[in-house]
Enzyme design. Structure first.
Site, short mmCIF file in Angstrom:
data_model
loop_
_atom_site.label_atom_id
_atom_site.label_comp_id
_atom_site.label_asym_id
_atom_site.label_seq_id
_atom_site.Cartn_x
_atom_site.Cartn_y
_atom_site.Cartn_z
N ASP A 180 24.69 12.02 3.58
CA ASP A 180 23.53 13.28 3.43
C ASP A 180 22.67 12.15 3.83
O ASP A 180 22.15 12.67 2.64
CB ASP A 180 23.81 14.18 2.99
CG ASP A 180 23.22 15.61 3.51
OD1 ASP A 180 23.91 16.49 4.14
OD2 ASP A 180 21.85 15.79 3.64
N GLY B 89 25.03 29.07 5.58
CA GLY B 89 23.84 27.76 5.70
C GLY B 89 23.92 27.06 6.19
O GLY B 89 23.49 26.19 6.08
N HIS C 81 31.60 20.04 8.71
CA HIS C 81 31.42 19.38 7.61
C HIS C 81 31.70 20.16 6.63
O HIS C 81 31.24 20.86 6.39
CB HIS C 81 29.93 18.56 8.40
CG HIS C 81 28.75 20.01 8.12
ND1 HIS C 81 28.56 20.60 9.40
CD2 HIS C 81 28.49 20.55 7.00
CE1 HIS C 81 27.17 21.30 9.35
NE2 HIS C 81 26.92 20.79 7.60
P1 5GP Z 1 24.66 22.59 6.72
O1 5GP Z 1 23.41 22.87 5.85
O2 5GP Z 1 24.79 22.50 8.26
O3 5GP Z 1 25.90 22.94 6.05
O4 5GP Z 1 24.48 21.31 6.41
C1 5GP Z 1 23.72 19.75 7.74
C2 5GP Z 1 23.78 19.08 6.24
O5 5GP Z 1 23.59 17.73 7.15
C3 5GP Z 1 22.41 19.08 5.69
O6 5GP Z 1 22.70 18.72 4.27
C4 5GP Z 1 21.72 17.82 5.95
O7 5GP Z 1 20.64 17.26 5.28
C5 5GP Z 1 22.31 16.87 7.02
N1 5GP Z 1 21.71 16.10 7.38
C6 5GP Z 1 21.53 16.66 8.86
N2 5GP Z 1 20.62 15.92 10.20
C7 5GP Z 1 21.33 14.71 9.30
C8 5GP Z 1 20.84 13.43 9.75
O8 5GP Z 1 20.88 12.78 10.95
N3 5GP Z 1 21.82 12.56 8.92
C9 5GP Z 1 22.39 12.73 8.15
N4 5GP Z 1 22.66 11.72 6.94
N5 5GP Z 1 22.46 14.30 8.05
C10 5GP Z 1 21.71 15.14 8.30
#
Ligand code: 5GP
Ligand code: ZN
Length: 115
Positions: free
Chosen positions: A31, A94, A101
């Site tokens: 992440d 969230g 994922h």
């Molecule tokens: P969500 O909030 O949708 O469950 O998690 C999305 C996750 O993707 C977040 O923890 C965020 O830090 C991660 N994330 C967002 N954009 C990128 C990116 O461009 N690269 C990586 N490696 N992680 C990302």
């Protein structure tokens, strides 16, 4: 592949990522904004909006995602101390990236209830 999807672009290599694991169906990477000492995202290569949008035909894929996560947790040395899997789903859950994922969080004591 969904044209506007960040994680589809990570799978295709159009956006760079720090790869942890890859197989025919699953890809995993660190992440970008870690919420724990170990914070890995495990995603299906197939674009699925989220876990709620998965269907019967995705049954095996969901199993593969979890089993791949187990392999990664072991590979990262998280198994003995423990770790947490998180799948944020839709707005209240969230979710910010709409490609299914599974977060693997480890390396510190987790608390309950989550924020
Ligand atoms: P969500 O909030 O949708 O469950 O998690 C999305 C996750 O993707 C977040 O923890 C965020 O830090 C991660 N994330 C967002 N954009 C990128 C990116 O461009 N690269 C990586 N490696 N992680 C990302
Ligand atoms: Zn996608």
């Amino acid at each position: 592949m969904s044209e506007d999807c960040l994680f589809c672009k990570i799978i295709s290599g159009d956006i760079p990522s720090n790869k942890v694991y890859s197989d025919e169906h699953v890809y995993a990477f660190h992440d970008i904004n870690p919420a724990a000492p170990t914070h890995i995202l495990v995603i299906p290569r197939k674009h699925l909006h989220n876990v709620a949008a998965s269907e019967g035909e995705d049954e095996a894929l969901l199993g593969k995602l979890l089993l791949a996560a187990n392999k990664i947790a072991t590979q990262e040395g998280l198994e003995e101390d423990g770790f947490r899997y998180v799948i944020n789903t839709n707005d209240n859950g969230g979710q910010t990236v709409y490609h299914l994922h599974l977060h693997i969080l480890g390396g510190r004591q987790m608390t309950w209830p989550p924020g």
